[in-house]
Design a protein around this motif. Structure first.
Motif, PDB file in Angstrom:
ATOM      1  N   ALA A  31       0.807  -1.214  -0.021  1.00  0.00           N
ATOM      2  CA  ALA A  31      -0.205  -0.132   0.053  1.00  0.00           C
ATOM      3  C   ALA A  31       0.696   1.424   0.077  1.00  0.00           C
ATOM      4  N   LEU A  32       1.924   1.195   0.843  1.00  0.00           N
ATOM      5  CA  LEU A  32       2.714   2.483   0.794  1.00  0.00           C
ATOM      6  C   LEU A  32       3.427   2.690  -0.927  1.00  0.00           C
ATOM      7  N   ILE A  33       3.847   1.679  -1.596  1.00  0.00           N
ATOM      8  CA  ILE A  33       4.017   2.045  -2.907  1.00  0.00           C
ATOM      9  C   ILE A  33       2.791   2.278  -3.532  1.00  0.00           C
ATOM     10  N   ALA A  34       1.758   2.109  -3.613  1.00  0.00           N
ATOM     11  CA  ALA A  34       0.720   2.736  -4.060  1.00  0.00           C
ATOM     12  C   ALA A  34       0.298   4.090  -3.682  1.00  0.00           C
ATOM     13  N   ALA A  35       0.483   4.574  -2.383  1.00  0.00           N
ATOM     14  CA  ALA A  35       0.172   5.431  -1.789  1.00  0.00           C
ATOM     15  C   ALA A  35       1.179   6.734  -2.358  1.00  0.00           C
ATOM     16  N   GLU A  36       2.504   6.360  -2.341  1.00  0.00           N
ATOM     17  CA  GLU A  36       3.437   7.265  -3.072  1.00  0.00           C
ATOM     18  C   GLU A  36       3.396   7.464  -4.431  1.00  0.00           C
ATOM     19  N   GLU A  37       2.423   7.193  -4.950  1.00  0.00           N
ATOM     20  CA  GLU A  37       2.130   7.570  -6.540  1.00  0.00           C
ATOM     21  C   GLU A  37       1.235   8.667  -6.554  1.00  0.00           C
TER      22      GLU A  37
END
Length: 279
Positions: free
Chosen positions: A215-221
């Motif tokens: 989710a962090l990877i998606a959130a930082e997009e």
């Protein structure tokens, strides 16, 4: 008094039973076997880069990636990005674990809570959390709130499902016996229900920890201006595959660290399971 040996001559198809006695594996051997796979992958990567099979335009060599990591660490970019990303992940994970634990206890322990909450929660769980990104951007803007809430939502449901299932599987006769002795309410949940559901709680904790990195990877997009995702966006603009590889490896190491932390919590809280697995 010892038991007489079983006569097997009349039954030629039978064999004398030889029970397998498991031997505990040495700690060093276990660590060596766990590192064998990553080392083999690293060796294949280095070999493909050295022989020219893997073009630098596709993926930088391990030496180039190591130089990029040292460069980013020396000028402080990597440490700052890592601090920001870890803050987002920890805040979102803490909110998700708390919400999942509370909702799981309510629905698993109370029939009324299950009837009121389980159906809408299962409906929300079926939604891919990535589909909520545009809605969160409308609600919370492009600031930190949207990113933290996205991680919280993604990590709530694994904890909720595991907690609810674990609470439902607690022995009802034990609960009735404790109620007979006057234990009820929050004390019953704290002293009987949660310890009885501990294996399921730790399973949900482990899943949520791993999912927090995804989710962090998606959130930082989400139009990020800091963090590991921002470094990836900048590196993509300049086709820096070495920096992109560093960021991907950092995400992978964060996921590995989350899994190791969950395993450590399981060893501390349930040492008998760790002893049973050491064969």
């Amino acid at each position: 008094m010892t038991a007489a040996p079983v006569e097997t001559r009349a039954y030629p198809d039978l064999v004398v039973p030889r029970p397998r006695i498991p031997r505990p594996r040495r700690r060093g051997m276990s660590v060596a076997l766990r590192t064998l796979g990553p080392l083999a992958l690293l060796g294949g990567w280095w070999l493909a880069s050295a022989t020219g099979v893997l073009s630098p335009d596709v993926l930088a060599s391990p030496a180039t990636v190591a130089d990029a990591a040292r460069e980013l660490w020396a000028d402080g970019q990597l440490t700052d990005a890592l601090r920001v990303s870890l803050t987002r992940a920890v805040l979102g994970l803490a909110c998700g674990l708390a919400a999942g634990l509370l909702l799981g206890v309510v629905t698993g322990f109370s029939r009324l809570g299950e009837e009121l909450l389980d159906s809408p929660l299962q409906l929300l769980r079926a939604l891919p959390f990535l589909s909520l990104v545009p809605l969160f951007m409308v609600w919370f803007g492009i600031g930190e709130s949207a990113r933290v809430v996205l991680i919280a939502v993604a990590t709530t449901f694994p904890m909720y499902v595991s907690t609810a299932g674990g609470v439902r599987n607690v022995d009802r006769r034990l609960l009735e016996a404790m109620r007979t002795f006057g234990l009820g309410g929050w004390r019953l949940v704290r002293e009987v229900v949660l310890p009885g559901a501990l294996p399921s709680l730790l399973a949900g904790f482990r899943l949520s920890m791993t999912l927090s990195v995804i989710a962090l990877i998606a959130a930082e997009e989400i139009n990020s201006t800091s963090g590991i995702g921002y470094l990836m966006t900048q590196a993509q603009s300049f086709s820096r595959t070495d920096i992109l590889s560093v960021c991907v490896l950092v995400y992978g190491l964060l996921g590995l660290a989350a899994d190791l932390l969950a395993r450590g919590a399981e060893r501390v809280l349930m040492p008998w399971r760790a002893k049973g697995a050491a064969r």
